[in-house]
Design a protein around this motif. Structure first.
Motif, PDB file in Angstrom:
ATOM      1  N   ILE A 207     -26.907  -5.921 -80.230  1.00  0.00           N
ATOM      2  CA  ILE A 207     -26.626  -5.828 -78.794  1.00  0.00           C
ATOM      3  C   ILE A 207     -25.790  -4.589 -78.490  1.00  0.00           C
ATOM      4  O   ILE A 207     -26.184  -3.729 -77.702  1.00  0.00           O
ATOM      5  N   ALA A 208     -24.624  -4.507 -79.145  1.00  0.00           N
ATOM      6  CA  ALA A 208     -23.682  -3.414 -78.886  1.00  0.00           C
ATOM      7  C   ALA A 208     -22.533  -3.523 -79.879  1.00  0.00           C
ATOM      8  O   ALA A 208     -22.416  -4.518 -80.608  1.00  0.00           O
ATOM      9  N   PRO A 209     -21.653  -2.524 -79.913  1.00  0.00           N
ATOM     10  CA  PRO A 209     -20.438  -2.685 -80.732  1.00  0.00           C
ATOM     11  C   PRO A 209     -19.572  -3.814 -80.168  1.00  0.00           C
ATOM     12  O   PRO A 209     -19.503  -4.006 -78.952  1.00  0.00           O
ATOM     13  N   TYR A 210     -18.930  -4.562 -81.055  1.00  0.00           N
ATOM     14  CA  TYR A 210     -18.013  -5.622 -80.616  1.00  0.00           C
ATOM     15  C   TYR A 210     -16.581  -5.094 -80.581  1.00  0.00           C
ATOM     16  O   TYR A 210     -15.874  -5.284 -79.599  1.00  0.00           O
ATOM     17  N   PHE A 211     -16.153  -4.430 -81.644  1.00  0.00           N
ATOM     18  CA  PHE A 211     -14.915  -3.653 -81.593  1.00  0.00           C
ATOM     19  C   PHE A 211     -15.124  -2.391 -82.419  1.00  0.00           C
ATOM     20  O   PHE A 211     -15.906  -2.373 -83.369  1.00  0.00           O
ATOM     21  N   PRO A 212     -14.495  -1.279 -82.031  1.00  0.00           N
ATOM     22  CA  PRO A 212     -14.757   0.018 -82.671  1.00  0.00           C
ATOM     23  C   PRO A 212     -14.193   0.061 -84.089  1.00  0.00           C
ATOM     24  O   PRO A 212     -13.399  -0.800 -84.486  1.00  0.00           O
ATOM     25  N   PRO A 213     -14.599   1.033 -84.873  1.00  0.00           N
ATOM     26  CA  PRO A 213     -14.066   1.167 -86.231  1.00  0.00           C
ATOM     27  C   PRO A 213     -12.542   1.294 -86.213  1.00  0.00           C
ATOM     28  O   PRO A 213     -11.968   2.029 -85.393  1.00  0.00           O
ATOM     29  N   VAL A 214     -11.876   0.570 -87.107  1.00  0.00           N
ATOM     30  CA  VAL A 214     -10.416   0.600 -87.202  1.00  0.00           C
ATOM     31  C   VAL A 214     -10.037   0.792 -88.668  1.00  0.00           C
ATOM     32  O   VAL A 214     -10.767   0.385 -89.575  1.00  0.00           O
ATOM     33  N   ASN A 215      -8.887   1.449 -88.873  1.00  0.00           N
ATOM     34  CA  ASN A 215      -8.326   1.561 -90.211  1.00  0.00           C
ATOM     35  C   ASN A 215      -6.880   1.089 -90.182  1.00  0.00           C
ATOM     36  O   ASN A 215      -6.331   0.760 -89.124  1.00  0.00           O
ATOM     37  N   LEU A 216      -6.248   1.050 -91.317  1.00  0.00           N
ATOM     38  CA  LEU A 216      -4.885   0.513 -91.381  1.00  0.00           C
ATOM     39  C   LEU A 216      -3.899   1.354 -90.590  1.00  0.00           C
ATOM     40  O   LEU A 216      -2.999   0.826 -89.933  1.00  0.00           O
ATOM     41  N   GLN A 217      -4.056   2.686 -90.644  1.00  0.00           N
ATOM     42  CA  GLN A 217      -3.142   3.552 -89.913  1.00  0.00           C
ATOM     43  C   GLN A 217      -3.279   3.331 -88.409  1.00  0.00           C
ATOM     44  O   GLN A 217      -2.286   3.275 -87.670  1.00  0.00           O
ATOM     45  N   GLY A 218      -4.522   3.149 -87.946  1.00  0.00           N
ATOM     46  CA  GLY A 218      -4.737   2.935 -86.525  1.00  0.00           C
ATOM     47  C   GLY A 218      -4.248   1.577 -86.047  1.00  0.00           C
ATOM     48  O   GLY A 218      -3.919   1.409 -84.870  1.00  0.00           O
TER      49      GLY A 218
END
Length: 448
Positions: free
Chosen positions: A417-428
């Motif tokens: 359908i679409a992204p649910y939440f954007p890519p995240v890393n520990l620093q972010g």
């Protein structure tokens, strides 16, 4: 905290196992189990409160004695107050479930909800796959039967012995059918328990031996004494027990007032408590039915750039919820994978409404063993934690039983359908965790 929760669960397991194996119980032991479960529900909050398990704490304790653990049946029959307290419990469970449906989703009124239920329920099982393909008239009949069981049948409790037993038998059968057609945790198993109170000693006597000293023999003796007007000698403990039963009846009647007001209210709330001890609650289930099944799929990558078209995203697999389209739906009832249920709720909400999901993402970015133990497959278990994690939103549908997809070994077909939440890393996620006073998982050294 983990150690305390483990000890609470183990203590409850030991006490309940002792009662089941020995057949001995008293108010102290039953009260202890209620207190332990109530403690876990209060601490667990949303995690434990999923699907109303937190509000379905048994407040009516059908125990024979205050402190004695002797297996010999009591000289006095069970209190009618306790029996009727259980009948009142099954009455408000079923009527509350029926009313919330009629007042809620339109599909319950036009008899179309069962067209979607098997496919969109929290955790479908293999039988749900086949039940979903039944014709429309079959689903309409199911919906009408559901309304009869939940809206009309409960009133049979007040229509005499025979009708009360009819209610108990049909309610038990109804719960068994729900158990067979879905993984609804232990809710249906618990709901069977108060239905047993709809039967009397005569109707259940075939289950017990008639030899001297047996339960059946003691019950027959009590019934004989009652019919002849003979009253057994009462001890001090029996008077204490009678006072406790009357007090319990008065308490339940008092706490039932807001429950009754809620049932007759057009703005009825579902699965709620009106007192801090949650002794008498209001219930309901599937007040609305989702028409499409969507799933949040968590993916991780070791690529330094999450926007790189060449980045390889690998999927985490949960224990039971749909993910891999070729995996057969699971059978887990009465066990309960709470994380899978929470993922079901999250799929028709947003990640902003489910902050715990980003907390989970942070744990997975560090390959936290506690978090990964809740999953069936972690693609980064051997090669180290991912650099990035994202959530993708997919629409899932059952394959057709005799169609092409089924011949390919697929149980589901899905479409992004679409992204649910954007890519995240520990620093972010660092500031996000700090703003909520969450401890930040240790950063993996190979990605620093």
């Amino acid at each position: 905290m983990d150690a305390h929760l483990d000890n609470i669960a183990l203590l409850g397991l030991v006490v309940s196992a002792f009662i089941v194996i020995t057949g001995c119980a008293n108010m102290i032991m039953m009260g202890m189990m209620w207190l332990l479960y109530h403690s876990v529900v209060s601490v667990g909050q949303v995690w434990v409160g999923v699907s109303a398990t937190g509000d379905r704490i048994p407040g009516n304790l059908p125990v024979p004695r205050v402190w004695s653990l002797a297996r010999v049946p009591a000289r006095t029959p069970p209190s009618g107050i306790v029996i009727w307290a259980h009948r009142w419990l099954i009455f408000r469970i079923m009527l509350g479930a029926g009313l919330i449906k009629i007042r809620g989703d339109k599909c319950w009124r036009d008899l179309t909800c069962m067209n979607y239920h098997y496919e969109t329920q929290p955790v479908p099982n293999p039988l749900a796959y086949y039940m979903h393909r039944n014709p429309v008239w079959f689903h309409q009949t199911e919906t009408m039967v559901n309304h009869f069981i939940e809206l009309i049948l409960p009133f049979c409790i007040f229509m005499g012995r025979r009708m009360c037993m009819v209610n108990g038998a049909l309610q038990t059968l109804f719960q068994v059918l729900l158990i067979l057609s879905g993984n609804l945790s232990f809710l249906n198993w618990l709901t069977i328990v108060p239905s047993i109170a709809c039967f009397d000693d005569a109707s259940l006597s075939f289950l017990f031996s008639a030899k001297d000293g047996s339960v059946k023999h003691q019950v027959s003796k009590i019934q004989s004494q009652t019919s002849t007007g003979e009253r057994p000698t009462r001890s001090y403990g029996s008077y204490v027990r009678q006072v406790l039963h009357v007090s319990l009846g008065v308490l339940i009647a008092y706490l039932s007032v807001p429950v009754v007001l809620n049932l007759v209210n057009s703005r009825q709330v579902m699965n709620a408590s009106f007192n801090p001890l949650r002794i008498v609650n209001t219930y309901g289930a599937f007040g609305s039915v989702t028409k499409e099944r969507t799933e949040v799929i968590l993916q991780g990558t070791s690529s330094p750039d999450p926007n790189d078209p060449a980045a390889v995203w690998e999927e985490y697999e949960f224990n039971c919820k749909p993910g891999n389209v070729t995996r057969r739906p699971c059978v887990i009832s009465p066990y309960h994978y709470r994380l899978d249920w929470l993922m079901w709720f999250a799929a028709f909400q947003t990640y902003e409404q489910n902050e715990w999901l980003l907390h989970l993402a942070g744990k997975l970015l560090a390959n936290d063993p506690t978090a990964t133990s809740l999953l069936d497959f972690n693609p980064f278990q051997e090669k180290g934690p991912p650099r990035w994690i994202r959530g993708e939103h997919f629409r899932y549908k059952f394959t057709r039983i005799w169609g092409t997809h089924a011949s390919e070994g697929k149980w589901w077909i899905r479409k992004r359908i679409a992204p649910y939440f954007p890519p995240v890393n520990l620093q972010g996620l660092k500031k996000y965790f700090q703003s909520r006073s969450w401890p930040l998982p240790s950063a993996p050294t190979n990605h620093e």
